[in-house]
Design a protein around this motif. Structure first.
Motif, PDB file in Angstrom:
ATOM      1  N   ARG A 123     -67.001 -74.284  34.269  1.00 57.64           N
ATOM      2  CA  ARG A 123     -67.755 -73.377  35.137  1.00 57.64           C
ATOM      3  C   ARG A 123     -66.829 -72.918  36.263  1.00 57.64           C
ATOM      4  O   ARG A 123     -66.249 -73.746  36.967  1.00 57.64           O
ATOM      5  N   VAL A 124     -66.703 -71.612  36.403  1.00 55.20           N
ATOM      6  CA  VAL A 124     -65.817 -71.040  37.419  1.00 55.20           C
ATOM      7  C   VAL A 124     -66.667 -70.389  38.502  1.00 55.20           C
ATOM      8  O   VAL A 124     -67.508 -69.524  38.211  1.00 55.20           O
ATOM      9  N   GLU A 125     -66.450 -70.797  39.750  1.00 54.57           N
ATOM     10  CA  GLU A 125     -67.224 -70.218  40.848  1.00 54.57           C
ATOM     11  C   GLU A 125     -66.308 -69.817  41.999  1.00 54.57           C
ATOM     12  O   GLU A 125     -65.151 -70.227  42.050  1.00 54.57           O
ATOM     13  N   GLY A 126     -66.867 -69.045  42.905  1.00 55.97           N
ATOM     14  CA  GLY A 126     -66.123 -68.670  44.098  1.00 55.97           C
ATOM     15  C   GLY A 126     -65.849 -67.176  44.226  1.00 55.97           C
ATOM     16  O   GLY A 126     -65.262 -66.732  45.204  1.00 55.97           O
ATOM     17  N   ASP A 127     -66.282 -66.406  43.237  1.00 56.28           N
ATOM     18  CA  ASP A 127     -66.096 -64.950  43.317  1.00 56.28           C
ATOM     19  C   ASP A 127     -67.145 -64.301  44.207  1.00 56.28           C
ATOM     20  O   ASP A 127     -66.984 -63.164  44.637  1.00 56.28           O
ATOM     21  N   ASP A 128     -68.234 -65.027  44.479  1.00 56.13           N
ATOM     22  CA  ASP A 128     -69.345 -64.457  45.233  1.00 56.13           C
ATOM     23  C   ASP A 128     -69.063 -64.580  46.743  1.00 56.13           C
ATOM     24  O   ASP A 128     -68.957 -65.682  47.265  1.00 56.13           O
TER      25      ASP A 128
ATOM     26  N   SER B  64     -75.283 -57.453  46.879  1.00 55.51           N
ATOM     27  CA  SER B  64     -74.400 -58.365  46.159  1.00 55.51           C
ATOM     28  C   SER B  64     -72.959 -58.012  46.503  1.00 55.51           C
ATOM     29  O   SER B  64     -72.657 -56.857  46.799  1.00 55.51           O
ATOM     30  N   ALA B  65     -72.113 -59.036  46.516  1.00 60.87           N
ATOM     31  CA  ALA B  65     -70.690 -58.808  46.814  1.00 60.87           C
ATOM     32  C   ALA B  65     -69.890 -59.843  46.033  1.00 60.87           C
ATOM     33  O   ALA B  65     -70.023 -61.048  46.257  1.00 60.87           O
ATOM     34  N   ASN B  66     -69.105 -59.358  45.092  1.00 60.13           N
ATOM     35  CA  ASN B  66     -68.316 -60.249  44.251  1.00 60.13           C
ATOM     36  C   ASN B  66     -66.906 -59.715  44.131  1.00 60.13           C
ATOM     37  O   ASN B  66     -66.698 -58.511  44.136  1.00 60.13           O
ATOM     38  N   VAL B  67     -65.974 -60.621  43.999  1.00 57.62           N
ATOM     39  CA  VAL B  67     -64.577 -60.228  43.876  1.00 57.62           C
ATOM     40  C   VAL B  67     -64.149 -60.391  42.417  1.00 57.62           C
ATOM     41  O   VAL B  67     -64.443 -61.406  41.784  1.00 57.62           O
ATOM     42  N   TYR B  68     -63.493 -59.364  41.905  1.00 56.74           N
ATOM     43  CA  TYR B  68     -62.953 -59.448  40.536  1.00 56.74           C
ATOM     44  C   TYR B  68     -61.825 -60.470  40.536  1.00 56.74           C
ATOM     45  O   TYR B  68     -60.794 -60.245  41.178  1.00 56.74           O
ATOM     46  N   ILE B  69     -62.041 -61.577  39.825  1.00 59.03           N
ATOM     47  CA  ILE B  69     -61.022 -62.623  39.818  1.00 59.03           C
ATOM     48  C   ILE B  69     -60.250 -62.599  38.502  1.00 59.03           C
ATOM     49  O   ILE B  69     -60.715 -62.070  37.492  1.00 59.03           O
ATOM     50  N   GLY B  70     -59.069 -63.199  38.524  1.00 61.40           N
ATOM     51  CA  GLY B  70     -58.172 -63.137  37.376  1.00 61.40           C
ATOM     52  C   GLY B  70     -58.278 -64.333  36.460  1.00 61.40           C
ATOM     53  O   GLY B  70     -59.315 -64.999  36.397  1.00 61.40           O
ATOM     54  N   ALA B  71     -57.174 -64.630  35.776  1.00 60.70           N
ATOM     55  CA  ALA B  71     -57.206 -65.586  34.671  1.00 60.70           C
ATOM     56  C   ALA B  71     -56.968 -67.033  35.105  1.00 60.70           C
ATOM     57  O   ALA B  71     -57.262 -67.953  34.333  1.00 60.70           O
ATOM     58  N   ALA B  72     -56.457 -67.256  36.320  1.00 57.33           N
ATOM     59  CA  ALA B  72     -56.041 -68.623  36.688  1.00 57.33           C
ATOM     60  C   ALA B  72     -57.148 -69.664  36.479  1.00 57.33           C
ATOM     61  O   ALA B  72     -56.877 -70.726  35.886  1.00 57.33           O
ATOM     62  N   PRO B  73     -58.374 -69.422  36.933  1.00 59.44           N
ATOM     63  CA  PRO B  73     -59.403 -70.446  36.713  1.00 59.44           C
ATOM     64  C   PRO B  73     -59.749 -70.644  35.239  1.00 59.44           C
ATOM     65  O   PRO B  73     -60.100 -71.757  34.818  1.00 59.44           O
ATOM     66  N   ILE B  74     -59.639 -69.581  34.439  1.00 62.37           N
ATOM     67  CA  ILE B  74     -59.911 -69.697  33.000  1.00 62.37           C
ATOM     68  C   ILE B  74     -58.840 -70.585  32.359  1.00 62.37           C
ATOM     69  O   ILE B  74     -59.145 -71.492  31.567  1.00 62.37           O
ATOM     70  N   VAL B  75     -57.585 -70.333  32.723  1.00 62.27           N
ATOM     71  CA  VAL B  75     -56.482 -71.142  32.196  1.00 62.27           C
ATOM     72  C   VAL B  75     -56.669 -72.611  32.600  1.00 62.27           C
ATOM     73  O   VAL B  75     -56.502 -73.528  31.791  1.00 62.27           O
ATOM     74  N   GLU B  76     -57.057 -72.825  33.857  1.00 65.63           N
ATOM     75  CA  GLU B  76     -57.296 -74.181  34.362  1.00 65.63           C
ATOM     76  C   GLU B  76     -58.395 -74.892  33.553  1.00 65.63           C
ATOM     77  O   GLU B  76     -58.247 -76.048  33.142  1.00 65.63           O
ATOM     78  N   ALA B  77     -59.484 -74.177  33.291  1.00 65.09           N
ATOM     79  CA  ALA B  77     -60.592 -74.774  32.529  1.00 65.09           C
ATOM     80  C   ALA B  77     -60.151 -75.095  31.099  1.00 65.09           C
ATOM     81  O   ALA B  77     -60.524 -76.132  30.539  1.00 65.09           O
TER      82      ALA B  77
END
Lengths: 133, 457
Positions: free
Chosen positions: B113-118, B151-164
């Protein structure tokens, strides 16, 4: 020289970014790409769309894909969610572009005649039918 | 290290073909299933749903889908990467763990689960710290609409996906990850690409862009020779066969419908394109004028040569704010002189709204069947048009005026031009406008707050 609609020379796809519609125009035959580059100037495209595009037209060439990308600013009535347009996300601006007529040599006009349009005798029942390629 | 990583696309938006991901899993070999559920407007819809129900706010289709494919996915070690979490990755991941237990994979699957873009709650603080979040298109400061932001979200990249993935997650649920990162994140992990491997990352971005709209690269919505497209009822979704050097082949499962050619792939590449030399993502800037496409057999297109450059110091924020109200209604007018009748009805409607004192920022009239897609380019309609649909929309800040408009269409049936029909759907619906506010934010303000959790099913 002959005047023919762009639809015989190119296919296209469009989408949106905010109040801007993008149209990517792709030559069917790479040999015809230079004709598109010459004819589809920003001035010509801006003039073609007239009142449909309130802002500037930007153009980007992709010779590697024999394609040209256009950004039509101020074309979507304020953008996807605010727009009152039926085509609020600019999904068919591509087809508006393909109605544009451009000048090509007679031989080219003859060679591409009918390209881009459903051939005579075609039936809707054959869309998506039959075995896969 | 794998020789070939097969990354299958299963969804191009929330609302796409529900069975496509199942077919991708069942009809041939794949290593990764990527499911893109988010569009610019989707986040604000999800935020509205979460306002009403704190457990909602994610792509609900995803959970029953996983219930169907979880056993096969767990059995075959397929990784699933999705941004279905929307504005509530926690709620989505919790529902997913539950679905996994019901599907019988307890003890055999991990959910990342990746969070923190919000950044919705952080906006006032971010502004106070000097992050102006000006509108990228108009230059206006966010403060001018801050009280209306939903709503306010930041487009995040691949680092958290790679980490998971490194931590063994089988299914990874993110919020507003960029669509392309769902694909190239898997490549970075499988091939060990580093953050400054710009060309390979850029190739991954191109692969992600081809994957992110589902069947739009395999024959769906394809204009070139569309009438020849085979077996569209069982259209195959794209599969990227990625190699460690960044080259890849776009294909689909054998025996499925649709087609993969340079034409279908090129149409997807130019879709929603800006400056092709400057395709910006959180991890790399890709140059789409370097893409080389070659035929590689039936339904196979090879992609090579992609160049990239270093990432920018900024991430893009996707902010949605309430910006008034709108409604759109339609009536159908029939031959003879269909268009003339529709235009006369529009004139009467506008005069009545004037007399009622209704004020709008915009009233728009289109004749569907004549000018609603090509506007003034089509000229005047012929008198023998068999039918035309009058479509009138209004937009304004006064909800009551927009509401009143929705009650002024039906009276035209008995009090306006003749031969009218097509009103069985009832009154038009008043919609709150969630306008889109694109802005840039320095990545240091966001990235330290990203978190990855791995949950056991």
């Amino acid at each position: 020289m002959a005047k023919i609609p762009l639809v015989h020379l190119a296919h296209a796809r469009s989408g949106d970014k905010g109040d801007t519609a993008n149209v990517g125009v792709i030559a069917y035959d790479p040999a015809h790409y230079p004709l598109l580059v010459e004819a589809l100037t920003t001035d010509a495209v801006k003039a073609w769309f007239g009142p449909l595009v309130l802002g500037d037209v930007e153009r980007f060439e992709l010779p590697n894909l024999h394609a040209i990308n256009f950004l039509l600013h101020g074309a979507l009535g304020g953008g996807g969610t605010r727009s009152l347009m039926n085509d609020a996300q600019g999904k068919v601006f591509s087809t508006s572009m393909l109605r544009m007529e451009i000048e090509v040599p007679d031989a080219v006009a003859e060679a591409v005649k009918g390209q881009g349009r459903v051939p005579e005798g075609w039936s809707p029942a054959s869309y998506g039918a039959g075995s896969p390629s | 290290m794998a020789d070939i990583l097969r990354i299958a696309s299963g969804q191009g938006f929330w609302g796409d073909d529900l069975d496509a991901p199942v077919r991708q899993v069942e009809e041939g070999p794949i290593d990764v299933l990527m499911l893109d559920y988010l569009a610019e407007v989707t986040m604000s819809i999800m935020q509205k749903q979460r306002d009403r129900d704190p457990s909602a706010g994610y792509a609900r289709d995803f959970v029953p889908l996983m219930k169907r494919i979880f056993p096969a996915v767990a059995e075959r070690g397929i990784r699933v990467i999705t941004n279905a979490g929307g504005v509530n990755p926690e709620g989505c991941a919790n529902a997913l763990v539950e679905a996994g237990r019901e599907a019988g994979v307890a003890g055999r699957a991990l959910v990342g689960r990746v969070e923190g873009d919000d950044i919705l709650e952080r906006l006032p603080q971010l502004i106070a710290e000097g992050h102006s979040l000006d509108n990228m298109e108009t230059g206006e400061p966010l403060e001018s609409i801050l009280d209306r932001v939903r709503s306010a979200n930041v487009y995040i990249g691949a680092a958290p996906i790679v980490e998971a993935l490194k931590r063994g997650a089988h299914v990874i649920v993110t919020g507003r990850s960029t669509d392309t990162a769902l694909t190239y994140g898997a490549m970075m992990h499988a091939f060990g690409w580093s953050e400054d491997d710009h060309d390979r990352l850029a190739a991954g971005v191109v692969a992600g862009h081809i994957n992110e709209c589902g069947a739009q690269s395999t024959g769906g919505n394809c204009l070139a020779d569309w009438w020849t497209m085979p077996d569209m009822a069982r259209v195959g979704f794209p599969i990227v066969e990625a190699h460690a050097d960044g080259s890849f082949v776009v294909t689909k499962h054998a025996g499925t419908g649709g087609r993969v050619t340079r034409r279908t792939v090129t149409e997807q590449i130019v879709y929603e394109m800006g400056d092709p030399t400057d395709y910006i993502t959180p991890d790399v800037v890709a140059d789409f004028t370097t893409i080389r496409l070659e035929d590689d057999g039936p339904d196979r297109v090879r992609v090579t040569g992609v160049k990239g450059g270093p990432r920018t110091p900024f991430l893009k924020a996707s902010i949605a704010y309430s910006d008034g109200w709108k409604a759109t209604g339609t009536l159908t007018y029939s031959w003879p002189d269909a268009a003339a009748k529709a235009r006369a009805a529009d004139r009467v409607l506008r005069e009545r709204m004037d007399r009622l004192g209704l004020e709008f920022d915009e009233i728009r009239t289109e004749l569907v069947g004549w000018d609603s897609t090509h506007g003034a380019l089509v000229g005047e309609p012929p008198a023998d048009l068999p039918e035309v649909q009058l479509r009138v929309g209004v937009r304004g800040s006064d909800r009551a005026a927009v509401e009143r408009f929705t009650r002024e269409l039906a009276p035209l049936i008995l009090t306006g031009p003749p031969s009218v029909t097509g009103f069985a759907g009832g009154r038009p619906r008043v919609q709150e406008i969630m306008a889109y506010w694109p802005a840039l934010i320095r990545r240091e303000a966001v990235e330290p707050g990203l978190s990855v959790d791995v949950l056991e099913v």
